[in-house]
Design a protein around this motif. Structure first.
Motif, PDB file in Angstrom:
ATOM      1  N   LEU A 170       0.803  -1.179   0.163  1.00  0.00           N
ATOM      2  CA  LEU A 170      -0.213   0.073  -0.053  1.00  0.00           C
ATOM      3  C   LEU A 170       1.167   1.172  -0.088  1.00  0.00           C
ATOM      4  N   ILE A 171       0.742   2.119  -1.117  1.00  0.00           N
ATOM      5  CA  ILE A 171       1.513   3.381  -1.229  1.00  0.00           C
ATOM      6  C   ILE A 171       0.672   4.514  -0.859  1.00  0.00           C
ATOM      7  N   SER A 172       1.340   5.473   0.103  1.00  0.00           N
ATOM      8  CA  SER A 172       0.517   6.724   0.329  1.00  0.00           C
ATOM      9  C   SER A 172       1.344   8.038   0.220  1.00  0.00           C
ATOM     10  N   ASP A 173       0.837   9.186  -0.382  1.00  0.00           N
ATOM     11  CA  ASP A 173       1.501  10.298  -0.695  1.00  0.00           C
ATOM     12  C   ASP A 173       1.523  11.388   0.642  1.00  0.00           C
ATOM     13  N   ILE A 174       2.631  11.245   1.091  1.00  0.00           N
ATOM     14  CA  ILE A 174       2.870  12.179   2.161  1.00  0.00           C
ATOM     15  C   ILE A 174       2.842  13.691   1.999  1.00  0.00           C
TER      16      ILE A 174
END
Length: 504
Positions: A170-174
């Protein structure tokens, strides 16, 4: 086909995101290039994509532009198996449905749930074919698995992962803020089996000192009981094809130091603009300043105005008139400016547009801009071609390479002055496009005109009368793919990633 430890890597990995534009597409692209560089047979896969940027496969099908880039990262020819379902919005409420590369249906918002019944068997069959051909398949999700209102008919995220039993990261944009809430919140709305399927996290677009983030990373790993596989930096000036929206970062960079650039190009942003990846090579050119002009903007001062492709040509032509862009274009021509229409933009240049089968809506027919003597009739069968050829009437023959995606068939006296002599993937030869008698207006159905340096320099010379040095966009793209892969290799734990891939 071995990893750095000498053992063969086989399996599947799915990359899902906490939001749209979290970085899924580039993550899959980077992982594909990393695995290819290690000698691993790898292919990309996206069960369902929604985008107006698309590419043509060698067998005359249509897939999302992101999957075309991912295929290039793998060193593969384009295949419809990489993206078996593509949704191309016609309006805010309807989308054309493309399955295995061909348009088969149209869905409105109320019937969107039918996509699983319509397409899931085809999705699974395409995936199985890839598994048989390649050691590793890297799968890209769509949007977010946390969209609980869509879970019943999901074929793009956990619905797919559960069906084929594959691990997920799971990737997320900080850069958006709230990354820990995004990651933990996404996990919390999933079912127990879906939560277990997530094997790790990636944090994307981090700026600053990594040690300041470490307490948060430690908390996340303890709280979620899942590893953070990497913290990826914000990558500046990445010159790779945008998946769907206009590449705003590349656009902003192109607007710097305008006085040092000798050719000014303006493009009106249409509500259903399509395949605007056509223009990314121009934004990379040191002598070009390219401006996307939004509603209420001004086309004045341009050396060249480009009318881009459109998924809904008559609706976008209405928009041009509502904004007064049609009057601005005619004033531009009176003062000697150049005008280029590509695909839908080319169709707008003619006398009339007819849609007897209501392919794009219920308007039926409308007047074009009347700048080229031709008419266009939309037809149910879509033209999907990879093309190559050369100019017809230039002083020296200039080669052209590109692709066509359109429903319209154009006829009229303007076509007696074609731009190009082309050959498609079936070795069928034909002429394309039109040139006005005063040479101020060019129109063509060919996308990708600016990818090759020779054609880009030719068009810029037509506009300005000057000679330019240009660079093949393919060379730029390959360089950027390797730069992206280098950054990922530096900032993720590849050993853990390979273990996850082989875990199922």
């Amino acid at each position: 086909m071995v990893d750095t430890s000498g053992s063969r890597i086989t399996g599947t990995l799915m990359v899902q995101g906490t939001t749209s534009d979290a970085g899924k597409s580039l993550c899959v692209t980077a992982l594909c290039r990393i695995l290819k560089r290690k000698g691993i047979s790898v292919a990309p896969f996206k069960p369902q994509n929604m985008a107006l940027n698309s590419a043509v496969t060698n067998d005359g099908g249509e897939i999302g532009r992101a999957q075309a880039l991912q295929a290039e990262a793998c060193g593969l020819a384009l295949s419809t198996d990489f993206n078996p379902v593509l949704l191309k919005p016609n309006s805010d409420m309807t989308s054309q449905v493309i399955i295995n590369g061909q348009a088969v249906s149209e869905l409105d918002a109320r019937r969107f749930g039918n996509i699983k019944e319509l397409a899931f068997e085809q999705v699974l069959a395409a995936f199985e074919r890839l598994k048989q051909q390649y050691d590793v398949v890297i799968v890209e999700g769509a949007g977010s698995p946390a969209e609980v209102n869509l879970r019943k008919n999901d074929i793009a995220n956990m619905g797919f992962a559960e069906a084929v039993d594959c691990p997920v990261i799971l990737i997320s944009d900080i850069d958006r803020g709230g990354v820990f809430a995004h990651l933990t919140g996404t996990v919390n709305v999933l079912s127990a089996s879906e939560q277990a399927r997530i094997k790790g996290f990636l944090i994307n677009k981090f700026r600053g000192r990594i040690e300041l983030l470490q307490d948060g990373v430690d908390w996340l790993e303890e709280h979620a009981e899942k590893p953070v596989l990497g913290v990826l930096p914000y990558i500046m000036d990445l010159r790779l094809d945008a998946e769907d929206g206009i590449n705003r970062a590349l656009h902003a960079g192109n607007l710097v130091n305008p006085d040092q650039k000798s050719v000014r190009i303006k493009i009106p942003v249409l509500p259903r603009i399509s395949n605007h990846t056509d223009f990314e090579p121009l934004m990379n050119h040191p002598n070009v300043i390219l401006e996307y002009i939004e509603a209420g903007g001004d086309l004045a001062g341009a050396d060249l105005i480009i009318l881009p492709g459109s998924k809904s040509v008559q609706a976008d032509l209405n928009y041009l008139r509502e904004q007064g862009f049609d009057h601005q274009i005619k004033r531009h021509l009176r003062y000697g400016g150049k005008l280029l229409g590509i695909c839908g933009g080319f169709q707008m240049l003619g006398d009339t547009l007819s849609d007897p089968d209501h392919i794009e809506g219920h308007q039926g027919s409308s007047e074009g801009l009347g700048l080229l003597s031709m008419t266009t009739t939309l037809a149910p069968s879509k033209q999907l071609k990879n093309v190559r050829g050369s100019t017809v009437d230039s002083d020296t023959e200039v080669s052209v390479v590109g692709y066509e995606i359109h429903c319209g068939i154009s006829r009229g006296a303007a076509l007696d002055r074609p731009l190009f002599l082309l050959c498609d993937q079936n070795e069928q030869q034909y002429t394309d496009g039109a040139c006005s008698e005063d040479d101020q207006i060019w129109g063509t159905y060919v996308h990708g005109l600016f990818d090759k340096a020779e054609m880009m320099s030719h068009i810029l010379s037509w506009v300005s009368g000057k000679t330019f040095h240009s660079e093949d966009w393919q060379v730029v793209r390959e360089r950027e793919l390797d730069r992206l892969a280098d950054i990922y290799e530096q900032h993720i734990d590849l050993n853990k990633l390979f273990e996850i891939i082989q875990s199922h």
